[in-house]
Design an enzyme around this catalytic site. Structure first.
Site, PDB file in Angstrom:
ATOM      1  N   GLU A 363       0.849  -1.125   0.017  1.00  0.00           N
ATOM      2  CA  GLU A 363       0.168  -0.020  -0.043  1.00  0.00           C
ATOM      3  C   GLU A 363       0.749   1.172  -0.016  1.00  0.00           C
ATOM      4  O   GLU A 363       0.446   2.317   0.544  1.00  0.00           O
ATOM      5  CB  GLU A 363      -1.110  -0.100   1.175  1.00  0.00           C
ATOM      6  CG  GLU A 363      -1.868  -1.128   0.962  1.00  0.00           C
ATOM      7  CD  GLU A 363      -3.194  -1.273   1.718  1.00  0.00           C
ATOM      8  OE1 GLU A 363      -3.538  -0.146   2.111  1.00  0.00           O
ATOM      9  OE2 GLU A 363      -3.613  -2.406   1.799  1.00  0.00           O
TER      10      GLU A 363
HETATM   11  N1  CAA Z   1      -6.998  11.455  -3.367  1.00  0.00           N
HETATM   12  C1  CAA Z   1      -7.533  12.156  -4.511  1.00  0.00           C
HETATM   13  N2  CAA Z   1      -6.730  12.337  -5.741  1.00  0.00           N
HETATM   14  C2  CAA Z   1      -5.501  12.111  -5.784  1.00  0.00           C
HETATM   15  C3  CAA Z   1      -4.879  11.505  -4.549  1.00  0.00           C
HETATM   16  C4  CAA Z   1      -5.608  11.014  -3.396  1.00  0.00           C
HETATM   17  N3  CAA Z   1      -5.060  10.772  -2.326  1.00  0.00           N
HETATM   18  N4  CAA Z   1      -3.403  11.261  -4.961  1.00  0.00           N
HETATM   19  C5  CAA Z   1      -3.445  11.768  -6.298  1.00  0.00           C
HETATM   20  N5  CAA Z   1      -4.565  12.061  -6.911  1.00  0.00           N
HETATM   21  C6  CAA Z   1      -4.749  12.712  -8.067  1.00  0.00           C
HETATM   22  C7  CAA Z   1      -3.891  14.035  -8.343  1.00  0.00           C
HETATM   23  O1  CAA Z   1      -4.676  14.941  -7.810  1.00  0.00           O
HETATM   24  C8  CAA Z   1      -3.992  13.967  -9.777  1.00  0.00           C
HETATM   25  O2  CAA Z   1      -5.175  14.468 -10.267  1.00  0.00           O
HETATM   26  P1  CAA Z   1      -5.307  15.798 -11.265  1.00  0.00           P
HETATM   27  O3  CAA Z   1      -4.352  15.394 -12.376  1.00  0.00           O
HETATM   28  O4  CAA Z   1      -6.632  15.810 -11.527  1.00  0.00           O
HETATM   29  O5  CAA Z   1      -4.857  16.824 -10.295  1.00  0.00           O
HETATM   30  C9  CAA Z   1      -3.807  12.422 -10.107  1.00  0.00           C
HETATM   31  O6  CAA Z   1      -4.457  11.663  -9.161  1.00  0.00           O
HETATM   32  C10 CAA Z   1      -2.515  11.949 -10.463  1.00  0.00           C
HETATM   33  O7  CAA Z   1      -1.798  12.462  -9.070  1.00  0.00           O
HETATM   34  P2  CAA Z   1      -0.221  12.540  -9.262  1.00  0.00           P
HETATM   35  O8  CAA Z   1       0.342  13.452 -10.279  1.00  0.00           O
HETATM   36  O9  CAA Z   1       0.428  12.765  -7.767  1.00  0.00           O
HETATM   37  O10 CAA Z   1       0.389  11.039  -9.695  1.00  0.00           O
HETATM   38  P3  CAA Z   1       1.834  10.433  -9.527  1.00  0.00           P
HETATM   39  O11 CAA Z   1       1.842   9.552 -10.732  1.00  0.00           O
HETATM   40  O12 CAA Z   1       2.925  11.497  -9.205  1.00  0.00           O
HETATM   41  O13 CAA Z   1       1.685   9.411  -8.317  1.00  0.00           O
HETATM   42  C11 CAA Z   1       1.880   8.394  -6.024  1.00  0.00           C
HETATM   43  C12 CAA Z   1       1.584   9.741  -6.932  1.00  0.00           C
HETATM   44  C13 CAA Z   1       1.734   8.863  -4.677  1.00  0.00           C
HETATM   45  C14 CAA Z   1       3.484   8.159  -6.151  1.00  0.00           C
HETATM   46  C15 CAA Z   1       0.885   7.065  -6.603  1.00  0.00           C
HETATM   47  O14 CAA Z   1       1.480   6.693  -7.876  1.00  0.00           O
HETATM   48  C16 CAA Z   1       1.109   6.322  -5.519  1.00  0.00           C
HETATM   49  O15 CAA Z   1       0.684   6.118  -4.475  1.00  0.00           O
HETATM   50  N6  CAA Z   1       1.814   5.042  -5.596  1.00  0.00           N
HETATM   51  C17 CAA Z   1       1.831   3.861  -4.803  1.00  0.00           C
HETATM   52  C18 CAA Z   1       0.883   3.107  -5.215  1.00  0.00           C
HETATM   53  C19 CAA Z   1       0.502   1.818  -4.220  1.00  0.00           C
HETATM   54  O16 CAA Z   1       0.319   2.278  -3.057  1.00  0.00           O
HETATM   55  N7  CAA Z   1       0.698   0.497  -4.437  1.00  0.00           N
HETATM   56  C20 CAA Z   1       0.470  -0.451  -3.608  1.00  0.00           C
HETATM   57  C21 CAA Z   1      -0.417  -1.590  -4.666  1.00  0.00           C
HETATM   58  S1  CAA Z   1      -1.927  -1.852  -3.390  1.00  0.00           S
HETATM   59  C22 CAA Z   1      -1.581  -2.928  -2.268  1.00  0.00           C
HETATM   60  O17 CAA Z   1      -0.434  -3.249  -1.920  1.00  0.00           O
HETATM   61  C23 CAA Z   1      -2.699  -3.611  -1.599  1.00  0.00           C
HETATM   62  C24 CAA Z   1      -2.219  -4.937  -0.890  1.00  0.00           C
HETATM   63  O18 CAA Z   1      -2.426  -6.116  -1.713  1.00  0.00           O
HETATM   64  C25 CAA Z   1      -2.196  -5.003   0.333  1.00  0.00           C
END
Ligand code: CAA
Length: 380
Positions: A363
């Protein structure tokens, strides 16, 4: 400011603690060894309402708040994180995702069965090249008019072979970047859906982690969550809450290891006295206790913000970053306090140490949490 827990929260804590001690503890070493999923235990957790804790009772949920959920997660994770990760994914990612963003028909058809524990769900985002970089989805969901066709592979999916319902994040229109991504509900019996190999893991070995393969899986349009292109935001919003659950899991792992180390250090004698009387051990216990209490405050604060309609992206990421570091540090110290006994399975702390590591990875890795935190503080 009142830091005490309500009667209701104390009752939930006691119920989860009793379940962990009476139902999870007896077989936990064996399940970890054999990499066996806690099937019966998860059924019982479902019957007790732990799989849909925050869901509205009209959808068969328990209608509790996020604080109740993190309290339960801490208690279950003190003993068995392989079971608690199932609780976490089903509650925070699958049930929350559907209740917050699903259609009425999706809630009727899927949420009711998920919240009651009749079935469990999975959240399918990660791919070989899209773990942290979640926008780079290679799995495609092509728009065919009244349905989508999914092709691709997902990796490290918790509940991969045990889930009946999978929330799959996939790219519909590459040119649109994150706005071309959709979240689709895939049933395990849909033709073309294939369960790949099970992962042989360092920790949470009783949980069921698989790759999943999608070969021309036809998914009706009514199974899309939200508007066209909402999939990436759906994933981000859902994961923001999921991080509070994993922070609570990390807190539980740390607290479980600390409680075992405290008990052991009051029983085990060396140099003529209980080892707790030696400052070398007492100072470790002091550090562990302080760090766990600090982590608990961060986790509770994030849960409180979610319950009070305050944006919890920052607090959830801070709670996960810190609690997972505390889980790692505390479990290593707990093994050290146990000495040779800490290195053998019967004393439980080596398993807690292995389980702690995943809380810094899934996550969103610790590095991802720092991205979320730094972006948030620089923006404000
Ligand atoms: N709430 C609402 N919108 C959000 C948001 C949030 N928390 N975070 C980002 N957004 C939106 C942004 O506002 C943006 O929208 P607009 O273009 O309309 O403004 C859009 O999403 C893109 O955001 P970013 O430009 O910030 O995206 P990014 O490519 O730079 O990525 C990141 C951001 C935080 C690195 C993201 O990619 C991320 O969280 N990565 C990690 C993913 C992850 O957690 N993977 C784990 C897999 S699931 C898992 O592990 C489950 C399991 O099995 C236990």
């Amino acid at each position: 400011m009142d830091f005490s827990l309500s009667e209701e929260h104390l009752m939930i804590q006691q119920a989860a603690r009793d379940f962990a001690q009476n139902q999870l503890l007896p077989g936990v070493i064996e399940r970890d060894d054999a990499q066996r999923f806690p099937t019966e235990e998860i059924k019982k957790l479902g019957a007790l309402g732990f799989l849909g804790m925050m869901v509205d009772p009209k959808y068969n949920g328990s209608g509790m708040d996020t604080l109740s959920y993190v309290i339960a997660m801490e208690e279950l994770s003190k003993v068995d994180s392989s079971a608690s990760v199932v609780v976490s994914v089903n509650n925070s990612l699958v049930c929350y995702g559907l209740e917050a963003y699903g259609s009425d028909a999706q809630k009727e058809k899927y949420l009711k069965r998920l919240a009651s524990g009749e079935i469990i769900g999975a959240f399918c985002l990660s791919e070989p090249e899209a773990g942290s970089d979640a926008t780079s989805q290679k799995t495609t969901a092509l728009d065919m008019g009244d349905h989508y066709i999914i092709n691709g592979t997902k990796n490290w999916i918790t509940n991969g072979s045990t889930a009946s319902v999978h929330l799959v994040i996939a790219q519909t229109d590459k040119d649109k970047g994150h706005k071309g991504i959709n979240a689709l509900i895939v049933e395990k019996d849909m033709p073309g859906f294939e369960i790949g190999p099970k992962e042989n893991k360092l920790g949470i070995r009783g949980s069921d982690t698989h790759s999943l393969i999608f070969n021309d899986v036809k998914v009706p349009k009514e199974n899309r969550i939200g508007e066209d292109g909402f999939g990436f935001k759906f994933a981000m919003k859902t994961l923001a809450g999921g991080r509070i659950g994993i922070a609570a899991q990390a807190l539980g792992i740390a607290a479980g290891a600390y409680e075992l180390a405290l008990k052991y250090s009051k029983e085990r004698k060396a140099f003529g006295t209980e080892i707790a009387n030696h400052q070398a051990i007492a100072f470790k216990l002091a550090d562990m206790h302080t760090q766990i209490e600090a982590a608990r405050h961060l986790v509770y604060k994030a849960a409180w913000e979610k319950d009070n309609g305050i944006n919890y992206d920052l607090s959830g990421a801070m709670a996960k970053l810190y609690a997972s570091q505390v889980a790692m540090d505390t479990t290593v110290e707990a093994v050290q306090i146990h000495g040779g006994n800490g290195f053998v399975k019967d004393y439980h702390v080596e398993r807690l140490m292995r389980d702690a590591k995943i809380t810094q990875i899934y996550e969103g890795t610790s590095e991802i949490q720092k991205i979320v935190i730094s972006r948030s503080i620089l923006k404000s």
